[in-house]
Scaffold this active site. Structure first.
Site, PDB file in Angstrom:
ATOM      1  N   CYS A  67       0.970  -1.038   0.162  1.00 24.54           N
ATOM      2  CA  CYS A  67      -0.017  -0.157   0.144  1.00 24.54           C
ATOM      3  C   CYS A  67       0.977   1.280  -0.044  1.00 24.54           C
ATOM      4  O   CYS A  67       2.058   1.138  -0.013  1.00 24.54           O
ATOM      5  CB  CYS A  67      -0.960  -0.098   1.360  1.00 24.54           C
ATOM      6  SG  CYS A  67      -1.860  -1.439   1.464  1.00 24.54           S
TER       7      CYS A  67
ATOM      8  N   ARG B 264       1.758   1.505  -6.348  1.00 27.21           N
ATOM      9  CA  ARG B 264       1.981   0.380  -5.234  1.00 27.21           C
ATOM     10  C   ARG B 264       0.855  -0.301  -4.838  1.00 27.21           C
ATOM     11  O   ARG B 264       0.833  -1.070  -4.000  1.00 27.21           O
ATOM     12  CB  ARG B 264       2.632   1.243  -4.084  1.00 27.21           C
ATOM     13  CG  ARG B 264       4.056   1.627  -4.311  1.00 27.21           C
ATOM     14  CD  ARG B 264       4.434   2.546  -3.077  1.00 27.21           C
ATOM     15  NE  ARG B 264       4.337   2.015  -1.960  1.00 27.21           N
ATOM     16  CZ  ARG B 264       5.650   1.491  -1.442  1.00 27.21           C
ATOM     17  NH1 ARG B 264       6.630   1.299  -2.006  1.00 27.21           N
ATOM     18  NH2 ARG B 264       5.456   0.919  -0.247  1.00 27.21           N
TER      19      ARG B 264
ATOM     20  N   TRP C 179      -3.417  -1.864  -1.326  1.00 27.08           N
ATOM     21  CA  TRP C 179      -3.368  -3.162  -2.166  1.00 27.08           C
ATOM     22  C   TRP C 179      -3.747  -4.141  -1.222  1.00 27.08           C
ATOM     23  O   TRP C 179      -3.239  -4.624  -0.220  1.00 27.08           O
ATOM     24  CB  TRP C 179      -2.180  -3.705  -2.482  1.00 27.08           C
ATOM     25  CG  TRP C 179      -2.131  -5.035  -3.243  1.00 27.08           C
ATOM     26  CD1 TRP C 179      -2.297  -5.083  -4.739  1.00 27.08           C
ATOM     27  CD2 TRP C 179      -1.800  -6.212  -2.938  1.00 27.08           C
ATOM     28  NE1 TRP C 179      -2.079  -6.401  -5.164  1.00 27.08           N
ATOM     29  CE2 TRP C 179      -1.809  -6.925  -3.702  1.00 27.08           C
ATOM     30  CE3 TRP C 179      -1.199  -6.640  -1.614  1.00 27.08           C
ATOM     31  CZ2 TRP C 179      -1.522  -8.383  -3.668  1.00 27.08           C
ATOM     32  CZ3 TRP C 179      -1.245  -7.908  -1.486  1.00 27.08           C
ATOM     33  CH2 TRP C 179      -1.244  -8.728  -2.398  1.00 27.08           C
TER      34      TRP C 179
ATOM     35  N   ASN D  75       0.719   0.506   5.941  1.00 22.45           N
ATOM     36  CA  ASN D  75       1.220  -0.285   4.966  1.00 22.45           C
ATOM     37  C   ASN D  75       2.049  -1.491   5.688  1.00 22.45           C
ATOM     38  O   ASN D  75       2.897  -1.370   6.570  1.00 22.45           O
ATOM     39  CB  ASN D  75       2.304   0.384   4.151  1.00 22.45           C
ATOM     40  CG  ASN D  75       3.116  -0.808   3.186  1.00 22.45           C
ATOM     41  OD1 ASN D  75       2.346  -1.701   2.616  1.00 22.45           O
ATOM     42  ND2 ASN D  75       4.309  -0.509   2.702  1.00 22.45           N
ATOM     43  N   GLY D  76       1.551  -2.704   5.541  1.00 26.36           N
ATOM     44  CA  GLY D  76       2.076  -4.042   6.299  1.00 26.36           C
ATOM     45  C   GLY D  76       0.955  -4.845   6.613  1.00 26.36           C
ATOM     46  O   GLY D  76      -0.242  -5.008   6.206  1.00 26.36           O
TER      47      GLY D  76
ATOM     48  N   GLU E 256       9.954 -15.223 -18.087  1.00 29.67           N
ATOM     49  CA  GLU E 256       9.831 -13.896 -18.057  1.00 29.67           C
ATOM     50  C   GLU E 256       8.616 -13.757 -19.169  1.00 29.67           C
ATOM     51  O   GLU E 256       7.586 -12.558 -18.790  1.00 29.67           O
ATOM     52  CB  GLU E 256      10.959 -13.051 -18.372  1.00 29.67           C
ATOM     53  CG  GLU E 256      10.982 -11.580 -18.470  1.00 29.67           C
ATOM     54  CD  GLU E 256      10.240 -10.871 -17.059  1.00 29.67           C
ATOM     55  OE1 GLU E 256      10.241 -11.778 -16.230  1.00 29.67           O
ATOM     56  OE2 GLU E 256       9.955  -9.748 -17.164  1.00 29.67           O
TER      57      GLU E 256
ATOM     58  N   LYS F  80       4.893 -11.698 -18.334  1.00 27.98           N
ATOM     59  CA  LYS F  80       4.607 -10.555 -18.949  1.00 27.98           C
ATOM     60  C   LYS F  80       2.814 -10.865 -19.577  1.00 27.98           C
ATOM     61  O   LYS F  80       1.927  -9.900 -18.899  1.00 27.98           O
ATOM     62  CB  LYS F  80       5.373 -10.171 -19.937  1.00 27.98           C
ATOM     63  CG  LYS F  80       6.745  -9.572 -19.550  1.00 27.98           C
ATOM     64  CD  LYS F  80       6.745  -8.252 -18.839  1.00 27.98           C
ATOM     65  CE  LYS F  80       7.066  -7.918 -17.571  1.00 27.98           C
ATOM     66  NZ  LYS F  80       7.587  -8.697 -16.447  1.00 27.98           N
TER      67      LYS F  80
ATOM     68  N   GLU G 273       0.497 -11.220 -16.506  1.00 29.74           N
ATOM     69  CA  GLU G 273       0.288  -9.848 -15.481  1.00 29.74           C
ATOM     70  C   GLU G 273      -0.412  -8.819 -16.274  1.00 29.74           C
ATOM     71  O   GLU G 273      -0.934  -8.123 -15.458  1.00 29.74           O
ATOM     72  CB  GLU G 273       1.709  -9.607 -14.881  1.00 29.74           C
ATOM     73  CG  GLU G 273       2.575  -8.957 -15.362  1.00 29.74           C
ATOM     74  CD  GLU G 273       3.796  -8.673 -14.488  1.00 29.74           C
ATOM     75  OE1 GLU G 273       3.674  -8.185 -13.349  1.00 29.74           O
ATOM     76  OE2 GLU G 273       5.149  -8.609 -15.268  1.00 29.74           O
TER      77      GLU G 273
ATOM     78  N   HIS H  98       7.553 -34.787 -21.332  1.00 30.13           N
ATOM     79  CA  HIS H  98       7.263 -35.757 -20.263  1.00 30.13           C
ATOM     80  C   HIS H  98       5.977 -35.536 -19.675  1.00 30.13           C
ATOM     81  O   HIS H  98       5.820 -35.475 -18.329  1.00 30.13           O
ATOM     82  CB  HIS H  98       8.449 -35.489 -19.028  1.00 30.13           C
ATOM     83  CG  HIS H  98       9.751 -35.913 -19.557  1.00 30.13           C
ATOM     84  ND1 HIS H  98      10.131 -37.253 -19.564  1.00 30.13           N
ATOM     85  CD2 HIS H  98      10.643 -35.372 -20.112  1.00 30.13           C
ATOM     86  CE1 HIS H  98      11.333 -37.267 -20.177  1.00 30.13           C
ATOM     87  NE2 HIS H  98      11.772 -36.291 -20.359  1.00 30.13           N
TER      88      HIS H  98
ATOM     89  N   LYS I 223       3.100  -2.337  -7.794  1.00 23.28           N
ATOM     90  CA  LYS I 223       4.608  -2.466  -8.176  1.00 23.28           C
ATOM     91  C   LYS I 223       5.522  -3.076  -7.180  1.00 23.28           C
ATOM     92  O   LYS I 223       6.507  -3.561  -7.616  1.00 23.28           O
ATOM     93  CB  LYS I 223       4.830  -1.055  -8.707  1.00 23.28           C
ATOM     94  CG  LYS I 223       6.227  -0.875  -9.145  1.00 23.28           C
ATOM     95  CD  LYS I 223       6.395  -1.709 -10.381  1.00 23.28           C
ATOM     96  CE  LYS I 223       7.835  -1.329 -11.015  1.00 23.28           C
ATOM     97  NZ  LYS I 223       7.909  -2.258 -12.269  1.00 23.28           N
TER      98      LYS I 223
HETATM   99  C1  AGP Z   1       7.421  -8.336 -12.862  1.00 21.25           C
HETATM  100  O1  AGP Z   1       6.877  -7.657 -14.048  1.00 21.25           O
HETATM  101  C2  AGP Z   1       6.482  -7.929 -11.490  1.00 21.25           C
HETATM  102  N1  AGP Z   1       6.201  -6.615 -11.344  1.00 21.25           N
HETATM  103  C3  AGP Z   1       6.894  -8.544 -10.515  1.00 21.25           C
HETATM  104  O2  AGP Z   1       7.325  -9.941 -10.585  1.00 21.25           O
HETATM  105  C4  AGP Z   1       8.538  -8.065  -9.729  1.00 21.25           C
HETATM  106  O3  AGP Z   1       9.398  -8.502 -10.732  1.00 21.25           O
HETATM  107  C5  AGP Z   1       8.632  -8.752  -8.511  1.00 21.25           C
HETATM  108  O4  AGP Z   1       7.448  -8.400  -7.790  1.00 21.25           O
HETATM  109  C6  AGP Z   1      10.047  -8.433  -7.933  1.00 21.25           C
HETATM  110  O5  AGP Z   1      10.108  -6.965  -7.754  1.00 21.25           O
HETATM  111  P1  AGP Z   1      11.522  -6.334  -7.202  1.00 21.25           P
HETATM  112  O6  AGP Z   1      12.372  -6.517  -8.462  1.00 21.25           O
HETATM  113  O7  AGP Z   1      11.063  -4.830  -6.967  1.00 21.25           O
HETATM  114  O8  AGP Z   1      12.064  -7.112  -6.135  1.00 21.25           O
END
Ligand code: AGP
Length: 621
Positions: free
Chosen positions: A2, A27, A76, A102-103, A493, A497, A500, A516, A616
């Site tokens: 958050c 965030r 969040w 936040n937490g 990766e 993408k 997400e 397999h 983020k």
């Molecule tokens: C990747 O597109 C995502 N935003 C997510 O997997 C991100 O890479 C992950 O949360 C790690 O974040 P960081 O690199 O800030 O630790």
């Protein structure tokens, strides 16, 4: 993940708090809220809304509330659905305390049960609300005869002694109109020091450009912030010194400019920021070990590098493994931070632990780092944010120069991580006498060339992807991604993408595993994205995999390198990338991959920069 934002000072608080929340909305953004002390009668007034910040700012109530002491929050959800009642700020029974947090308060259920027995009434399903009620109970307790001499610091000491978990929260208390109360255990909190005003937030980016001085609350501390003073204490109530730092965060690099999405802007920034990252590392050349907090001698005897990360950063680590094994002739291991914490840790000599985190605030990665630090083993952070927690907690650090990455889906952070790790592998090899200075120079040139190919490949295909292919592949509800060797983490990766930003189910496998079991999934409704490799043997193995798919009426989208004509002949769709240095093939292919996934998400009309359910920076475990 958050965001909390607060203000106390000479101006009214609402304007800064709302602007700060909009800067940090990446965030978390499922609900928002604002509270302040009204000037008329010193009561706490507030407004909350589900959804993004616009829903709050357009509320009628908001037009009529403001004050010199205010706090705000964008959420969040961790406990409780996104709803107005669960949105922060949260209050005590008498609405004399307002909290944004936040937490996670891990013992909130037991606290809530005890407080309800004492007659407290709760209005939300959140863990946060218990903080306000515990605070209220302690303030009431100090108002009776035998306790009335208790200070606010003693109240906060009692408060934090009751809380378990990771928390960064701010409190407005009606009885203390000149004080913004901050408490931190784990997630970050920082204060921008202004002229008779203080800006407070989870991330200094909230007040970038408003001040050049910042103070980061240390772990397990609380602060009373007044418009021209900060009083800092540890959790035992002992006064602590306040160490301010220079803040050189610019706000300018956070505009979309001509791009429709931050993600597209950041995809296009990659060539430049890869170059900037290499230049910045080369400039450190002889002092690099000081920054990393290790000695040249330790590097010369180094025989293992252990990576830790999450999500895209973990993919970068998995890819970088090949750099260190092939260039440094060194053993390496890669751990998911969220798993690492619960594994047995064996402290061994001649090993360094490199934690990779774009934000430098990912709770899983920070907690894994703390496990290693507790064993006093050497830790190094690779991050994109110099002012982040991970820089302060690791033994040393390296910085990528990607610039602020706003889109939740990581792009330029990934490619600059690869560039930095490729550079580091060669710098360690040079220190070990495995390569010559000329090889180091060549390695830098190879990265720069791969970055040029990265961008050129987008330019070569962007029109046909946008005009045709994105529309076609946006119609599929699922996909399989395949790679081998270093193209396997790259395929992971790519799959991430698509998941997400386009919300398409994308399962990634090592291509050799297809036969397999997963081969049973192949049909004409499930496109198979195959990411080739420059190594001839690996390429021919991937070609066999493509043949297995086609023999079962599967559909192949191939990302290949020049000269791999057999794969092109077999694929239903293919993209050709020029050859680059052997270990940099995936870096060269990165932009094209990202652009294709972006175009599919755009075709589907997804909120690309702020995908549903995500944030983020994942600052909770
Ligand atoms: C990747 O597109 C995502 N935003 C997510 O997997 C991100 O890479 C992950 O949360 C790690 O974040 P960081 O690199 O800030 O630790």
């Amino acid at each position: 993940m958050c965001s909390v934002v607060g203000y106390i000072g000479k101006n009214k608080s609402k304007a800064f708090v709302l602007e700060g929340l909009s800067r940090l909305e990446y965030r978390g953004y499922d609900s928002v809220g604002f509270a302040c002390l009204s000037q008329e009668n010193n009561t706490i007034v507030s407004a909350k809304a589900v959804g993004g910040l616009d829903n709050l700012t357009h509320m009628f109530t908001m037009a009529h509330i403001d004050g010199f002491l205010g706090i705000g929050h964008s959420r969040w959800a961790t406990h409780g659905q996104p709803s107005e009642s669960n949105a922060h700020p949260h209050f005590d029974c008498q609405k004399t305390v307002a909290i944004v947090h936040n937490g996670i308060i891990e013992n909130y259920l037991s606290l809530k049960k005890d407080l309800e027995l004492l007659g407290h009434v709760f209005y939300s399903d959140t863990d946060t609300e218990v903080i306000a009620h515990v605070f209220e109970a302690l303030l009431v307790a100090t108002s009776d005869m035998e306790n009335k001499h208790k200070t606010l610091a003693q109240v906060v000491v009692s408060l934090v002694s009751r809380l378990t978990g990771a928390y960064a929260f701010m409190a407005l208390v009606q009885g203390y109109p000149d004080t913004l109360i901050l408490v931190r255990q784990r997630p970050p909190l920082c204060v921008g020091i202004g002229d008779n005003e203080m800006f407070v937030a989870s991330d200094a980016f909230a007040f970038a450009g408003k001040t050049d001085k910042v103070f980061f609350l240390p772990e397990e501390s609380f602060a009373f912030v007044k418009k021209n003073e900060i009083q800092l204490y540890d959790f035992a109530g002992n006064a602590l010194p306040v160490h301010m730092q220079a803040l050189d965060l610019s706000w300018q690099d956070s505009q979309k400019n001509e791009h429709e999405h931050f993600m597209l802007k950041e995809i296009y920034e990659q060539k430049a920021v890869i170059h900037k990252t290499i230049d910045s590392l080369q400039a450190l050349h002889d002092t690099i070990w000081d920054y990393m907090g290790i000695t040249a001698q330790q590097i010369r005897t180094l025989d293992h590098i252990s990576f830790i990360g999450c999500g895209t950063s973990w993919h970068a680590a998995r890819l970088a493994q090949f750099f260190f094994e092939q260039v440094c002739k060194m053993n390496s291991s890669v751990h998911l931070a969220s798993e690492f914490r619960y594994m047995t840790f064996f402290p061994t000599q001649h090993k360094i632990h490199l934690a990779i985190s774009q934000s430098g605030e990912t709770a899983d990665t920070l907690e894994a780092l703390r496990v290693i630090n507790a064993h006093t083993m050497p830790t190094v952070a690779l991050t994109n944010v110099a002012s982040s927690t991970i820089v302060r907690e690791a033994g040393g650090f390296l910085l990528t120069q990607a610039g602020r990455e706003i889109a939740v889906a990581s792009t330029k952070a990934f490619s600059t991580q690869l560039a930095a790790l490729y550079w580091l592998a060669h710098r360690i090899a040079l220190e070990k006498g495995l390569i010559a200075q000329a090889d180091m120079v060549q390695a830098c040139a190879d990265v720069i060339y791969a970055a040029q190919v990265l961008e050129a490949s987008i330019e070569k295909y962007k029109h046909e992807i946008s005009a045709y292919h994105a529309r076609k592949y946006a119609t599929y509800s699922k996909a399989i991604f395949l790679g081998r060797n270093s193209s396997y983490p790259f395929a992971m990766e790519a799959a991430l993408k698509l998941k997400e930003i386009a919300y398409i189910f994308a399962q990634c496998y090592p291509a050799g595993e297809l036969k397999h079991g997963p081969l049973a999934l192949i049909d004409e409704h499930t496109p198979v994205f195959i990411f080739s490799h420059q190594d001839s043997l690996i390429y021919h193995k991937l070609l066999s995999n493509a043949q297995e798919v086609k023999a079962r009426n599967g559909h192949v989208v191939a990302f290949v390198f020049e000269g791999q004509d057999e794969m092109c002949a077999l694929a239903d769709l293919y993209f050709v990338v020029p050859n680059v240095a052997p270990l940099l093939g995936q870096l060269a292919m990165t932009g094209l991959m990202q652009f294709f996934m972006y175009a599919i998400a755009k075709e589907l009309g997804c909120p690309i920069d702020k995908p549903r359910n995500l944030a983020k920076s994942v600052t909770v475990e």
